[in-house]
Write a protein that holds these residues in place. Structure first.
Motif, PDB file in Angstrom:
ATOM      1  N   VAL A 172      19.985  31.117  36.963  1.00  0.00           N
ATOM      2  CA  VAL A 172      20.659  31.841  37.870  1.00  0.00           C
ATOM      3  C   VAL A 172      22.087  31.340  38.184  1.00  0.00           C
ATOM      4  CG1 VAL A 172      20.841  33.103  39.959  1.00  0.00           C
ATOM      5  CG2 VAL A 172      18.604  33.139  38.535  1.00  0.00           C
ATOM      6  N   LEU A 173      21.909  29.835  38.276  1.00  0.00           N
ATOM      7  CA  LEU A 173      23.252  29.052  38.637  1.00  0.00           C
ATOM      8  C   LEU A 173      24.080  29.337  37.362  1.00  0.00           C
ATOM      9  CD1 LEU A 173      24.674  26.973  40.385  1.00  0.00           C
ATOM     10  CD2 LEU A 173      23.381  25.177  38.900  1.00  0.00           C
ATOM     11  N   LYS A 174      23.690  29.372  36.239  1.00  0.00           N
ATOM     12  CA  LYS A 174      24.480  29.631  35.064  1.00  0.00           C
ATOM     13  C   LYS A 174      25.079  30.798  35.155  1.00  0.00           C
ATOM     14  CE  LYS A 174      24.511  28.665  29.924  1.00  0.00           C
ATOM     15  NZ  LYS A 174      24.271  29.967  29.357  1.00  0.00           N
ATOM     16  N   ARG A 175      24.509  31.931  35.560  1.00  0.00           N
ATOM     17  CA  ARG A 175      25.061  33.325  35.589  1.00  0.00           C
ATOM     18  C   ARG A 175      26.037  33.374  36.770  1.00  0.00           C
ATOM     19  NH1 ARG A 175      21.178  37.154  33.522  1.00  0.00           N
ATOM     20  NH2 ARG A 175      21.966  38.975  34.961  1.00  0.00           N
ATOM     21  N   LEU A 176      25.726  32.562  37.720  1.00  0.00           N
ATOM     22  CA  LEU A 176      26.823  32.415  38.861  1.00  0.00           C
ATOM     23  C   LEU A 176      28.328  31.841  38.448  1.00  0.00           C
ATOM     24  CD1 LEU A 176      27.394  32.670  42.004  1.00  0.00           C
ATOM     25  CD2 LEU A 176      26.495  30.449  42.197  1.00  0.00           C
ATOM     26  N   GLU A 177      28.039  30.743  37.791  1.00  0.00           N
ATOM     27  CA  GLU A 177      29.261  30.114  37.208  1.00  0.00           C
ATOM     28  C   GLU A 177      29.976  31.064  36.099  1.00  0.00           C
ATOM     29  OE1 GLU A 177      27.462  26.338  36.115  1.00  0.00           O
ATOM     30  OE2 GLU A 177      28.063  25.460  38.235  1.00  0.00           O
ATOM     31  N   VAL A 184      31.665  36.578  46.721  1.00  0.00           N
ATOM     32  CA  VAL A 184      30.429  35.993  46.704  1.00  0.00           C
ATOM     33  C   VAL A 184      29.444  37.379  47.207  1.00  0.00           C
ATOM     34  CG1 VAL A 184      30.699  34.805  48.844  1.00  0.00           C
ATOM     35  CG2 VAL A 184      28.694  34.494  47.185  1.00  0.00           C
ATOM     36  N   ALA A 185      30.040  37.975  48.504  1.00  0.00           N
ATOM     37  CA  ALA A 185      29.101  38.865  49.150  1.00  0.00           C
ATOM     38  C   ALA A 185      28.822  39.955  48.152  1.00  0.00           C
ATOM     39  CB  ALA A 185      29.741  39.448  50.584  1.00  0.00           C
ATOM     40  N   ASP A 186      29.884  40.493  47.522  1.00  0.00           N
ATOM     41  CA  ASP A 186      29.839  41.421  46.681  1.00  0.00           C
ATOM     42  C   ASP A 186      28.996  41.328  45.405  1.00  0.00           C
ATOM     43  OD1 ASP A 186      31.284  43.217  48.158  1.00  0.00           O
ATOM     44  OD2 ASP A 186      33.238  42.974  46.856  1.00  0.00           O
ATOM     45  N   LEU A 187      28.893  39.935  45.013  1.00  0.00           N
ATOM     46  CA  LEU A 187      28.298  39.623  43.914  1.00  0.00           C
ATOM     47  C   LEU A 187      26.572  39.566  44.079  1.00  0.00           C
ATOM     48  CD1 LEU A 187      27.921  38.031  41.057  1.00  0.00           C
ATOM     49  CD2 LEU A 187      27.854  35.948  42.068  1.00  0.00           C
ATOM     50  N   THR A 192      22.862  43.573  38.487  1.00  0.00           N
ATOM     51  CA  THR A 192      23.049  42.812  37.248  1.00  0.00           C
ATOM     52  C   THR A 192      23.094  41.324  37.563  1.00  0.00           C
ATOM     53  OG1 THR A 192      25.407  42.807  36.827  1.00  0.00           O
ATOM     54  CG2 THR A 192      24.190  44.853  36.329  1.00  0.00           C
ATOM     55  N   PHE A 193      23.140  40.812  38.497  1.00  0.00           N
ATOM     56  CA  PHE A 193      23.491  39.471  38.902  1.00  0.00           C
ATOM     57  C   PHE A 193      21.887  39.111  39.359  1.00  0.00           C
ATOM     58  CE2 PHE A 193      23.813  36.110  42.148  1.00  0.00           C
ATOM     59  CZ  PHE A 193      24.066  34.958  41.221  1.00  0.00           C
ATOM     60  N   VAL A 194      21.574  39.324  40.470  1.00  0.00           N
ATOM     61  CA  VAL A 194      20.063  39.319  41.017  1.00  0.00           C
ATOM     62  C   VAL A 194      19.718  40.667  41.284  1.00  0.00           C
ATOM     63  CG1 VAL A 194      19.949  36.707  41.131  1.00  0.00           C
ATOM     64  CG2 VAL A 194      20.569  38.204  43.100  1.00  0.00           C
ATOM     65  N   ALA A 195      18.591  40.830  40.903  1.00  0.00           N
ATOM     66  CA  ALA A 195      17.970  42.290  41.484  1.00  0.00           C
ATOM     67  C   ALA A 195      16.952  42.140  42.569  1.00  0.00           C
ATOM     68  CB  ALA A 195      17.040  42.801  40.152  1.00  0.00           C
ATOM     69  N   GLY A 196      17.351  43.075  43.517  1.00  0.00           N
ATOM     70  CA  GLY A 196      16.682  43.219  44.910  1.00  0.00           C
ATOM     71  C   GLY A 196      17.320  42.728  46.136  1.00  0.00           C
ATOM     72  N   VAL A 197      18.686  42.098  46.044  1.00  0.00           N
ATOM     73  CA  VAL A 197      19.279  41.893  47.330  1.00  0.00           C
ATOM     74  C   VAL A 197      19.845  43.056  47.549  1.00  0.00           C
ATOM     75  CG1 VAL A 197      20.927  40.502  48.569  1.00  0.00           C
ATOM     76  CG2 VAL A 197      19.413  39.104  46.762  1.00  0.00           C
ATOM     77  N   GLY A 198      19.846  43.606  48.963  1.00  0.00           N
ATOM     78  CA  GLY A 198      20.588  44.402  49.548  1.00  0.00           C
ATOM     79  C   GLY A 198      21.431  43.945  50.796  1.00  0.00           C
ATOM     80  N   ASN A 199      22.074  44.909  51.394  1.00  0.00           N
ATOM     81  CA  ASN A 199      23.047  44.668  52.242  1.00  0.00           C
ATOM     82  C   ASN A 199      22.764  43.662  53.451  1.00  0.00           C
ATOM     83  OD1 ASN A 199      25.788  44.783  52.573  1.00  0.00           O
ATOM     84  ND2 ASN A 199      25.884  46.385  54.488  1.00  0.00           N
ATOM     85  N   MET A 200      21.444  44.058  53.880  1.00  0.00           N
ATOM     86  CA  MET A 200      21.130  43.218  55.016  1.00  0.00           C
ATOM     87  C   MET A 200      20.782  41.516  54.407  1.00  0.00           C
ATOM     88  SD  MET A 200      17.967  41.901  56.635  1.00  0.00           S
ATOM     89  CE  MET A 200      16.513  42.658  56.291  1.00  0.00           C
ATOM     90  N   TYR A 201      19.893  41.433  53.476  1.00  0.00           N
ATOM     91  CA  TYR A 201      19.600  40.309  52.939  1.00  0.00           C
ATOM     92  C   TYR A 201      20.939  39.426  52.489  1.00  0.00           C
ATOM     93  CZ  TYR A 201      14.722  41.167  53.361  1.00  0.00           C
ATOM     94  OH  TYR A 201      13.566  41.587  53.912  1.00  0.00           O
ATOM     95  N   LYS A 202      21.898  40.154  51.889  1.00  0.00           N
ATOM     96  CA  LYS A 202      23.296  39.603  51.646  1.00  0.00           C
ATOM     97  C   LYS A 202      23.805  38.648  52.842  1.00  0.00           C
ATOM     98  CE  LYS A 202      27.010  41.927  52.453  1.00  0.00           C
ATOM     99  NZ  LYS A 202      27.857  42.941  52.528  1.00  0.00           N
ATOM    100  N   SER A 203      24.034  39.240  54.048  1.00  0.00           N
ATOM    101  CA  SER A 203      24.425  38.723  55.059  1.00  0.00           C
ATOM    102  C   SER A 203      23.682  37.513  55.607  1.00  0.00           C
ATOM    103  CB  SER A 203      24.893  39.652  56.298  1.00  0.00           C
ATOM    104  OG  SER A 203      25.962  40.678  55.729  1.00  0.00           O
ATOM    105  N   GLU A 204      22.434  37.706  55.400  1.00  0.00           N
ATOM    106  CA  GLU A 204      21.552  36.675  55.941  1.00  0.00           C
ATOM    107  C   GLU A 204      21.541  35.538  55.046  1.00  0.00           C
ATOM    108  OE1 GLU A 204      21.294  38.120  59.081  1.00  0.00           O
ATOM    109  OE2 GLU A 204      19.427  37.212  59.128  1.00  0.00           O
TER     110      GLU A 204
END
Ligand SMILES: [Zn+2]
Length: 302
Positions: A172-177, A184-187, A192-204
């Motif tokens: 996942v680090l490789k995908r990030l790079e 970063v908040a949009d990523l 397609t980057f990681v599956a399952g993070v929504g808006n609440m978890y993003k900010s947290e």
């Protein structure tokens, strides 16, 4: 709100009543009669999540993919109560604030009114077993197929799921790079980057690693990138085990306000930061694709 942890909890509940169980009745206005025929009498083999998607596998070789978006929901009823008309649909006001509920004219618009679930217009699918009626409300995605949905889009396009054992931090680090130019908040919201993070978890997640939500990933140090990747599954698993909460709640906090206690920054606009005790939590609707919350001090971000 159905982010990865909430979807996984829903799948657990469905598994508890459906796995290994025969479907003795199926109702839906929208699915093909041949599909219904194939599901009737089949057993539910497996229920699995892929990010925010639920996939139900039937022994007859049929698969059901469901995505709840913001408004879909599943409910499980006792079969006898359902048959007698004693199973109530969830109130239509379930997402409204208490104040809105208080001020609303309940009698004229149906707010707060419960109805026999069998007559509720939001029902999209009913699966009956001997003991339960499992009901899907609103959809919005209910897709049947003969092949496992993970082999085709959109599931085949999903990034690694932080709530699966296969989540590989280094990969996942490789995908990030490889995604240097994304905010970063949009990523984090990009499935397609990681599956399952929504808006609440993003900010947290961004708060927990002290990262400004508005910077491009190219501006993040290697050390912070590693911390970010490590934090994603931690925060999601915490939310999964703590019913959507992202921070531990002390006895003192619990007396203040329920909603704002549950999170570090999400929907805490104007409240003092739990950690630094000096900055007020900020909210922004313009700089990222969806609303973002952050602490200017802890995240070194104006
Ligand atoms: Zn702070």
């Amino acid at each position: 709100m159905s982010e990865g942890p909430e979807v996984k909890r829903t799948a657990d509940k469905l598994t508890a009543v459906l796995a290994g169980t025969k479907i003795v009745g199926i109702y839906s206005k929208t699915i093909d009669a041949k599909i219904q025929e194939k599901i009737l009498g089949a057993e539910v083999r497996d229920i699995e999540t892929f990010g925010k998607n639920i996939v139900i596998s039937f022994s007859s070789g049929i698969f059901l993919r469901n995505h709840m978006m913001m408004w879909g929901k599943w409910r499980i009823y006792d079969r006898a109560a359902f048959d007698k008309g004693l199973a109530n649909a969830p109130p239509r006001s379930i997402w409204r604030s208490k104040t809105a509920l208080k001020n609303a004219d309940r009698s004229s618009n149906g707010i707060g009114k419960t109805t026999d679930v069998r007559e509720d217009s939001r029902v999209r699918l009913v699966l009956l077993t001997s003991n339960h009626a499992v009901v899907q409300f609103n959809g919005p995605v209910i897709q049947f197929s003969n092949n496992h949905p993970s082999s085709v889009a959109p599931l085949s396009l999903l990034g690694p799921d932080p709530l699966k054992g296969t989540f590989d931090n280094k990969a996942v680090l490789k995908r990030l790079e490889e995604r240097n130019e994304q905010i970063v908040a949009d990523l984090l919201l990009d499935q397609t980057f990681v599956a399952g993070v929504g808006n609440m978890y993003k900010s947290e997640i961004l708060f927990q690693v002290g990262l400004c939500p508005f910077i491009k990933t190219s501006a993040i140090s290697k050390e912070k990138k590693v911390r970010l990747i490590n934090q994603i599954p931690r925060t999601l698993w915490y939310g999964y085990y703590n019913i959507g909460k992202t921070r531990p709640i002390g006895d003192k906090d619990a007396q203040i306000s329920k909603w704002t206690n549950n999170h570090w920054v999400f929907r805490r606009t104007g409240h003092i930061c739990w950690v630094c005790g000096k900055s007020k939590i900020q909210m922004d609707r313009k700089r990222t694709r969806r609303v973002t919350f952050w602490c200017p001090s802890c995240q070194n971000c104006s």
